[in-house]
Enzyme design. Structure first.
Site, mmCIF file in Angstrom:
data_model
loop_
_atom_site.group_PDB
_atom_site.id
_atom_site.type_symbol
_atom_site.label_atom_id
_atom_site.label_comp_id
_atom_site.label_asym_id
_atom_site.label_seq_id
_atom_site.Cartn_x
_atom_site.Cartn_y
_atom_site.Cartn_z
ATOM 1 N N LYS A 68 0.812 -1.221 0.000
ATOM 2 C CA LYS A 68 0.000 0.000 0.000
ATOM 3 C C LYS A 68 0.849 1.277 0.000
ATOM 4 O O LYS A 68 0.488 2.262 -0.636
ATOM 5 C CB LYS A 68 -0.960 0.011 1.191
ATOM 6 C CG LYS A 68 -2.092 -1.009 1.036
ATOM 7 C CD LYS A 68 -3.079 -0.929 2.178
ATOM 8 C CE LYS A 68 -4.056 -2.072 2.087
ATOM 9 N NZ LYS A 68 -5.049 -2.092 3.164
ATOM 10 N N ASP A 105 -10.234 2.106 2.244
ATOM 11 C CA ASP A 105 -10.395 1.315 3.478
ATOM 12 C C ASP A 105 -11.249 2.054 4.512
ATOM 13 O O ASP A 105 -12.143 1.474 5.131
ATOM 14 C CB ASP A 105 -9.029 1.003 4.107
ATOM 15 C CG ASP A 105 -8.291 -0.101 3.356
ATOM 16 O OD1 ASP A 105 -8.947 -0.884 2.648
ATOM 17 O OD2 ASP A 105 -7.049 -0.167 3.487
#
Ligand code: NDP
Length: 276
Positions: A68, A105
């Site tokens: 990420k 997220d």
């Protein structure tokens, strides 16, 4: 020959990922024609794999552990939430050929809490356990819901302090070590440590969860995680794991890529039925 739009999730390990199934279910539900695969990619190969994927006509990527932060550096432009999170889980090819980075997220978590589980976030005290990548991604979307305060507690206090300092001016965020939690209580406790994965719990004092408070573990598993069990033992109103967040963050990515929002409830129900 019809060209099918291609998407993929990159990460290591990746075999366990539910993302290909979730996106296939979204595609069937919305009538979108696409292919979504899972590729095992170690960090050192990420840039080459992503570059070749887009050069060969790929439309979008999801990135998971440990990629990420690399995806954040790779993206040519970023949304504000991705910029602050310093982590990107969704890359999207833009009309002008540039690559947009987003972090879905946090919004996935907020949607799961509010819409799927009716947990109000305005005016409550939130405790986040852990100060890693997932914690980074959820703080701004949680602050946007106007909680009274967010406390980040982490094993390595300096990491919690650093993270809290990045949100100065965005809301009341402070940093604690686990030992500072004695005597505190919170309406919502979110486990963003990776300790559930090794069936361990951070050291949590008694009475940490306020009456009628809820618990949420970002990790998910076919059986209740150790933190979900802790919530139940501590009389949480709701003690939930991160399967709903997984589906909601995927729906957000799908919407960015396809411009069509899938319905998440039937997919969450199906995945829940399969694991029960
Ligand atoms: P990171 O590796 O970036 O961070 C891990 C965090 O856990 C650190 O704060 C670390 O503390 C802490 N930690 C690890 N082991 C322990 C332990 N035994 N006791 C106390 N603290 C511990 O991981 P991520 O932030 O990327 O992921 C965290 C969790 O969130 C994972 O379970 C992941 O699967 C889940 N997740 C779920 C998503 C979903 O859609 N449901 C999306 C994203 C993540 P320290 O700093 O001291 O090392």
């Amino acid at each position: 020959m019809i060209d099918i739009d291609r998407y993929a999730v990159l990460g290591q390990p990746i075999a366990h990922s539910k993302s290909p199934r979730i996106h296939q279910l979204f595609a069937e539900q919305t009538g979108e024609c696409l292919q979504y695969s899972a590729l095992e990619v170690p960090a050192e190969q990420f840039t080459d794999v992503a570059t070749s994927f887009f050069a060969n006509g790929g439309k979008g990527l999801n990135c998971t552990v440990p990629l990420k932060e690399l995806a954040w550096a790779y993206a040519e432009c970023k949304t504000e939430r991705a910029q602050l999170a310093k982590a990107v889980n969704t890359l999207a090819l833009q009309q002008d050929g540039s690559i947009l980075g987003d972090n879905t997220d946090g919004i996935g978590l907020v949607t799961d809490l509010k819409q799927n589980h009716d947990i109000a976030l305005a005016g409550i005290r939130i405790l986040i356990l852990g100060a890693g990548g997932a914690s980074r991604g959820i703080i701004l979307p949680l602050l946007e819901e106007a909680p009274v305060s967010i406390v980040i507690a982490n094993r390595t206090l300096a990491k919690a302090q650093q993270l809290a300092s990045e949100f100065v001016g965005k809301g009341k965020v402070s940093a604690f070590g686990f030992e500072d939690l004695n005597g505190q209580s919170f309406d919502l406790i979110i486990n963003a440590t990776s300790s559930s994965l090794s069936d361990q719990l951070p050291p949590l004092p008694e009475n940490l969860l306020a009456k009628q408070g809820s618990c949420y573990d970002l990790a998910y598993s076919n059986k209740a995680t150790v933190f979900v069990r802790w919530g139940i033992e501590n009389k949480a109103l709701k003690s939930l794991d991160g399967l709903g967040m997984l589906v909601e963050q995927a729906a957000e990515a799908f919407t960015i890529w396809r411009g069509v929002r899938p319905q998440t409830t039937p997919i969450i129900d199906l995945l829940n039925a399969e694991r029960n």
